[in-house]
Design an enzyme around this catalytic site. Structure first.
Site, PDB file in Angstrom:
ATOM      1  N   ARG A  89       0.816  -1.222   0.000  1.00 36.57           N
ATOM      2  CA  ARG A  89       0.000   0.000   0.000  1.00 36.57           C
ATOM      3  C   ARG A  89       0.844   1.264   0.000  1.00 36.57           C
ATOM      4  O   ARG A  89       0.387   2.333  -0.397  1.00 36.57           O
ATOM      5  CB  ARG A  89      -0.990  -0.028   1.170  1.00 36.57           C
ATOM      6  CG  ARG A  89      -2.227  -0.842   0.822  1.00 36.57           C
ATOM      7  CD  ARG A  89      -2.966  -1.318   2.018  1.00 36.57           C
ATOM      8  NE  ARG A  89      -2.308  -2.445   2.628  1.00 36.57           N
ATOM      9  CZ  ARG A  89      -2.439  -2.823   3.872  1.00 36.57           C
ATOM     10  NH1 ARG A  89      -3.208  -2.158   4.666  1.00 36.57           N
ATOM     11  NH2 ARG A  89      -1.783  -3.873   4.321  1.00 36.57           N
ATOM     12  N   GLU A 140       5.348 -10.479  15.220  1.00 38.48           N
ATOM     13  CA  GLU A 140       4.830 -11.076  16.452  1.00 38.48           C
ATOM     14  C   GLU A 140       5.356 -12.510  16.580  1.00 38.48           C
ATOM     15  O   GLU A 140       5.814 -12.929  17.633  1.00 38.48           O
ATOM     16  CB  GLU A 140       3.301 -11.054  16.397  1.00 38.48           C
ATOM     17  CG  GLU A 140       2.657 -11.197  17.734  1.00 38.48           C
ATOM     18  CD  GLU A 140       1.139 -11.126  17.618  1.00 38.48           C
ATOM     19  OE1 GLU A 140       0.642 -10.701  16.571  1.00 38.48           O
ATOM     20  OE2 GLU A 140       0.485 -11.525  18.598  1.00 38.48           O
TER      21      GLU A 140
HETATM   22  P1  AMP Z   1       4.319  -2.476  11.511  1.00 41.46           P
HETATM   23  O1  AMP Z   1       5.601  -3.028  10.943  1.00 41.46           O
HETATM   24  O2  AMP Z   1       3.829  -3.196  12.695  1.00 41.46           O
HETATM   25  O3  AMP Z   1       4.421  -0.968  11.743  1.00 41.46           O
HETATM   26  O4  AMP Z   1       3.190  -2.716  10.421  1.00 41.46           O
HETATM   27  C1  AMP Z   1       3.025  -1.844   9.372  1.00 41.46           C
HETATM   28  C2  AMP Z   1       2.592  -2.551   8.124  1.00 41.46           C
HETATM   29  O5  AMP Z   1       1.573  -3.526   8.371  1.00 41.46           O
HETATM   30  C3  AMP Z   1       2.026  -1.541   7.158  1.00 41.46           C
HETATM   31  O6  AMP Z   1       2.563  -1.810   5.868  1.00 41.46           O
HETATM   32  C4  AMP Z   1       0.532  -1.743   7.222  1.00 41.46           C
HETATM   33  O7  AMP Z   1      -0.015  -1.725   5.928  1.00 41.46           O
HETATM   34  C5  AMP Z   1       0.313  -3.111   7.873  1.00 41.46           C
HETATM   35  N1  AMP Z   1      -0.591  -3.068   9.035  1.00 41.46           N
HETATM   36  C6  AMP Z   1      -0.269  -3.319  10.313  1.00 41.46           C
HETATM   37  N2  AMP Z   1      -1.327  -3.222  11.139  1.00 41.46           N
HETATM   38  C7  AMP Z   1      -2.368  -2.872  10.362  1.00 41.46           C
HETATM   39  C8  AMP Z   1      -3.760  -2.576  10.622  1.00 41.46           C
HETATM   40  N3  AMP Z   1      -4.293  -2.630  11.857  1.00 41.46           N
HETATM   41  N4  AMP Z   1      -4.541  -2.226   9.568  1.00 41.46           N
HETATM   42  C9  AMP Z   1      -4.019  -2.167   8.333  1.00 41.46           C
HETATM   43  N5  AMP Z   1      -2.736  -2.424   8.026  1.00 41.46           N
HETATM   44  C10 AMP Z   1      -1.906  -2.769   9.021  1.00 41.46           C
END
Ligand code: AMP
Length: 171
Positions: free
Chosen positions: A59, A96
């Site tokens: 995205r 996780e």
């Molecule tokens: P993080 O590495 O945990 O910051 O996760 C970020 C990535 O995971 C981004 O590319 C988001 O598109 C996706 N992502 C994580 N959590 C969500 C959520 N609750 N809703 C939509 N996309 C998420």
């Protein structure tokens, strides 16, 4: 900002139980919402003298490429492993359960270039951290990291303590 928030759909328990997924497809399909989201992401960087925008699969490609075009600079994709055809740098980060990896072409950025990293959403920050590391591995400078959405409770900012972060919508 409330108008933009209303265009984002909350989908409970996707992709697994307990996750409240922020579905941006409902924003993307709205012409005014799409333009306004890109405007908001690009505006702070009009005078930032950027050389490139880096977008994170998948995205981050949608918003990153549009922001790059709006700012008149090129776009560089950061992808999941095995997708980029030429020589890559790779960076792993913790999930996780287990780890994940991102890749970027080694010749995509040059030393000293000023780069904006873009993704749709900041959750725990691991994804953006890995992308920032890839930019630095090329010798380029991270001028900023921008997200449409920040999930504040997950404290992704802690993973990016030295970066200039900008988020349009906070939850
Ligand atoms: P993080 O590495 O945990 O910051 O996760 C970020 C990535 O995971 C981004 O590319 C988001 O598109 C996706 N992502 C994580 N959590 C969500 C959520 N609750 N809703 C939509 N996309 C998420």
């Amino acid at each position: 900002m409330d108008a933009l928030k209303q265009l984002i759909r909350d989908v409970p328990d996707f992709p697994k139980p307990g996750i409240l997924f922020k579905d941006i497809t409902t924003l993307l399909r709205d012409a005014g919402g799409l333009r306004s989201a890109i405007d908001c992401l690009a505006e702070p960087y009009r005078e930032a003298r950027l050389d490139k925008v880096v977008g994170i699969e998948s995205r981050g490609f949608i918003f990153g490429a549009a922001v790059a075009d709006r700012l008149g600079v090129g776009f560089v994709p950061v992808r999941k492993p095995g997708k980029l055809p030429a020589a890559t740098h790779s960076a792993s980060y913790a999930l996780e359960y287990g780890t994940d990896t991102l890749e970027m072409h080694r010749d995509a950025l040059g030393p000293g270039q000023r780069v904006l990293v873009v993704d749709d959403l900041l959750a725990t920050g691991g994804t953006a951290r890995a992308a920032v590391n890839l930019v630095r591995e090329c010798g380029a400078e991270v001028a900023g990291v921008a997200f449409l959405i920040e999930l504040e409770a997950l404290n992704g900012r802690a993973q990016l303590p030295d970066e200039q972060l900008f988020t349009v919508l906070r939850y």
